[in-house]
Every structure is written in structure tokens, then in C-alpha cells.
Enzyme design. Sequence first.
Site, PDB file in Angstrom:
ATOM      1  N   GLY A  10       0.822  -1.341  -0.070  1.00 44.39           N
ATOM      2  CA  GLY A  10      -0.081   0.042   0.022  1.00 44.39           C
ATOM      3  C   GLY A  10       0.819   1.293  -0.063  1.00 44.39           C
TER       4      GLY A  10
ATOM      5  N   ALA B 148       9.334  -5.085  -1.389  1.00 43.87           N
ATOM      6  CA  ALA B 148       9.011  -3.791  -0.660  1.00 43.87           C
ATOM      7  C   ALA B 148       9.068  -4.279   0.733  1.00 43.87           C
ATOM      8  CB  ALA B 148       7.654  -3.322  -0.835  1.00 43.87           C
TER       9      ALA B 148
ATOM     10  N   LYS C  86       1.892 -16.358 -10.403  1.00 39.52           N
ATOM     11  CA  LYS C  86       2.286 -15.790  -8.916  1.00 39.52           C
ATOM     12  C   LYS C  86       2.292 -17.063  -7.830  1.00 39.52           C
ATOM     13  CE  LYS C  86       3.643 -12.332  -6.111  1.00 39.52           C
ATOM     14  NZ  LYS C  86       2.788 -11.357  -5.683  1.00 39.52           N
TER      15      LYS C  86
ATOM     16  N   SER D  60       8.225 -12.968   2.304  1.00 38.15           N
ATOM     17  CA  SER D  60       7.087 -12.079   3.005  1.00 38.15           C
ATOM     18  C   SER D  60       6.673 -13.234   4.217  1.00 38.15           C
ATOM     19  CB  SER D  60       5.957 -11.876   2.292  1.00 38.15           C
ATOM     20  OG  SER D  60       5.263 -12.815   1.541  1.00 38.15           O
TER      21      SER D  60
END
Lengths: 295, 295
Positions: free
Chosen positions: B12, B126, B180, B247
Site C-alpha cells: 500500500g 518492498a 504468482k 514475506s
Amino acid sequence: MRIGIIGGGAIGLLLAAYLSPYFEVTVYTRRQEQADRLNEQQLRLCKQGREQRIRVRAALFGAEKVQADVLFITVKQYHLSDVLSQLTNVPSTTTLLFLQNGMNHLRLLSQWKERNIVLGVVEHGALKHDDCTVEHTGIGKMTLSLFQGTLGQAEKLLDGKIPYFPIEYTDDWQTMLTDKLVVNAVINPLTTILRIQNGELIRIQEYTEMMKQLFAEVCDSLALSNRESAWHRIVAICEKTAANRSSMLSDIEHRRKTEVEAILGYVLEEGKKRGVATSLCQFLFYAVKGMEKHG
Amino acid sequence: MRIGIIGGGAIGLLLAAYLSPYFEVTVYTRRQEQADRLNEQQLRLCKQGREQRIRVRAALFGAEKVQADVLFITVKQYHLSDVLSQLTNVPSTTTLLFLQNGMNHLRLLSQWKERNIVLGVVEHGALKHDDCTVEHTGIGKMTLSLFQGTLGQAEKLLDGKIPYFPIEYTDDWQTMLTDKLVVNAVINPLTTILRIQNGELIRIQEYTEMMKQLFAEVCDSLALSNRESAWHRIVAICEKTAANRSSMLSDIEHRRKTEVEAILGYVLEEGKKRGVATSLCQFLFYAVKGMEKHG
């Protein structure tokens, strides 16, 4: 009776500590330094917060002729062929007593047809702190079983006189080793990849599910008959040794080679022989071998 | 064009950082505190050792009416049903753009028949450092695909004008999400249980063998057709993100819930439908769920 103990690891030192008061014990070590330290500083046994010093004799393995009535071989399975090649001069009256995990080592014993060979399984918790200190973290038992020849003087070990160190006998070495193998094949790899103490396997429900999956595959590979009692034994060991780190996890944490070949490697071979799917065992075998490299 | 971004996590904030210079962006957060900090201190984007401050507007999600031409929903799959229940008042002209991992969330979208829905996949590295700081650890791309209705104003995202933040389009959302998913289903659980950076999976041969085993099972479960290119994609991602922690591993290390249900959970369901053996996926699913509890 003269007892020789080859190997100054946790099990070798534990044996030396408990047998020395009753027998004439020599510990044969891989390094001169450990032999020197044991001779000079004595052996320290820690148990339930107390420490005891025990006089033992130690010598570098290979530096002198091994003279023993009973000779314990406590080295890891992957050091066994080296050790055996140096034992050819041992008198034929000596009883050789092998304490390795797994069952791969039985093949190596086929060249020793004329010998008195006893197999043993140690179910004590033992932690080596340094070259001359061993901690007895869990009181269990040692079970012996005749593999070939006669017990010889090893018979004298079976009179049950040593406190905190019971020694039992069974006729069925196959079941004895298989039972231990199943426990090791389930508890060791799981605690190692998850990096957890044994008790977590039964405390966390998802980890217990992983145990069940692996247990089923190991049982199929070994064609185990009495599965229910084997499962109960695993759970009981997780309870009893809840705060312990398995030997395999401890090996990884100390960047040592593990016994995964003797344990899962053997299960994989047996599974292959029987045409049983062993994807979890294979996966965990790779994981542990990778961790040995990665640290 | 007004862009809304629901979720102030790593993705985000990354979106907000790259889209704010070009569009009128509002970030909707779960906590008032984060909205306040973003409004007061601006958003910090770290990239290749340099830091950039970017003015964004932020608001607590639910505290005001969402008014956006394109609304990104970046929350984790397990928060999606909560978020969707609060989106019923969003104007029908708004394009809803979903960026979740896995494919479980597609079921939830069936109740939104009249809406313009776009699915997206983000392949950037990220890392969220704090409520108003995101690090762009790996420059990749975002791919969008129309799920139902029309693209609406989301079309304006596709003109490729944003440096370091390419946005592509594909007609085939099924392949986009499956590709993915396969990558996530292999890299995430393995790096998590082994607690390693992505690159270790190809550096250590035994870990690559584990990847192959898991990959085969995931392919069977999803009935994947082009396996060779999928495998090459996985290896390429391990190379490109060698120093990154996945992640899922990062979630475990920060004691957060992981996305294992959306990822391996979905693979398990698909495997069950097809009658495919999924023992490794099941085993790893348990492992990650156990690690969520155990920490």
C-alpha cells in the site's frame, strides 16, 4: 573386568562415569588432548544440579593395544568403518558392544563373523559440556542384545547393581534397534528443521500432525507391525524429554555432521526396497543435509 | 484521477509513493495513528540508499466515505471479507483493484457482480520499516488484468509513465495469478521453515532438491501446463531476490499471521479436487501454522 570405551562423546563419557566405580575402565579418545585432560582432571558427572568427580583412565585410540573384556564402541555410525579397521588386533575373547543409531552399521559387522558382538541402545539424556564433563540430563536405561557369538563377560553388566544406570537385556535386537530408529527418524528431523525442543512436538497441535504424517511414512518404509505402541513410545519420549534438544538439532547448532544418513538414510533405503513412497523422508533428508552445509 | 489505497502495509505504501506524484491519492489505514503520522510526517520512500519524502493524504478506513475512481485493495487475503463488507457504498463507477496473493479471494468477489473488478499482481520487493517508511528493495513490475466489467479509469495507469514502477496489462488473469501462486507456494514455505534468504534455495543443492519436490506437487495440484517456464521463473526470482527474506518468513519473524491459507491452503484444496497426493504441501502447511503459534 576390563572395559574399553571407544569414543569420548556424551555417551562414551556417561558410560565411563557409571561403569568406572565397578570395573577397570579405559576411555579411548580421538584426540590426545582429551585423553590428557581426562587423566589429569578426572571426569565430571553432573546430575540434578550436583557434580561428581570420577577417576578414569584414558588413552588416545590407536596409540596402545586395546585390552578389554568388553569393548564399547560409541562413535557415530559415520566413523565406524575407520574404527573397525583399527580393531583387527583386539583379542577374539573380547566382546564388542556397538551403540550406534540406525541399522546401517550392521552391514559393516558382517566381516566380523568370528567375534562376539552385542548391540545396545541407550535411552539416557546426556550432554557433553567439555572434554571431561558430561551432564546426565535424563535417566533412562541401556538395553543390550546379543547379535552373534556369546555375551562373554558382558554378562556381568546385567546384574543391575548400578544406581541411575539400569542395564537390561532383550533377545530381539531387530525390534530393539527398529524401535529406537522409528523414534529417532520422527523426533530428530522434525525438531531439527523446526529448531524446537522435543516437547513442542506434542504441545503444538500442528507439529503433532507433522509427526503423524512422518510417522506413517516411516512405519510403511520399515513395514512396522505394532504401530500403536510405537506411536505411544514417541509421544512418551517427547513428554519425558520435553525440555531437551534432540541430538540432531544439537549437531546442527554446533555445526557438526548429523546422523541423518544412519537414520533417515536407512529408512529411505528400506522404503525403496519395499516400493513405498517416501517423499517426506526424502524432503527432510535434504533439509538436514542442507542445514549441515548452511549452518 | 482519484486513487484510493486500502491498506498501509508495504505494498500500500509503495503504491502511494509511486502514484502520488501523478494522481490524487488517499491511503486508507486500519489505525488512526498511521493515518495521522502519514498526514503529518509525509511518506518516506527508500530506494538504493536514497530517501525521498512524498506528500500523501491518509484517512482511517471507515471514518469517511471512500471516493475514488480506482480503489486498490492491498490488505491480506484474510482481512478481505471484513474490508469488502465496508465497501458496499462505494460508487459503482469506481474500479476495484485487488492485489491479494493466492486465488481464494476470487470466491468473495462473486457477490460483486455489477462491479468493475481488476486483479493485479505485484512483483516488487518492498519492506515496510515503520508506519510512514517503505523501502523499495527490488524493482519489478505490477501486472493488471480485467476480471469483470470494464477497466474504467484504471486504463490511465497503463501508460507507463512512472519511472521504476512499470505497470503492465494481460488479458489472462488466470495464468497471471497461477504463475504468482506457484512462485509463492514454493519459495515462501521453504524459506520460512528453513529460515533462509531466497537465494539460499538455489545456492545449496539440497535446498534446490526440496524446491523440486515441492514444485512437482504444486504443479500436479494446480494441473499446471507449462512447467518448464514456471520452474525457470522460480529460479530467476531466487536469483534476483537472493538477499531478500520472503514475506512469509518475515511475517513469522515479526510474529504476524502469514498468508499460508491463501497460498498453500489453496493448493491443498485444488489438489484434493483433482485427487492429487499433497503430503508435502500438507506437511509445510502444518509447519507454517505451527510456527505462527510458536513464533
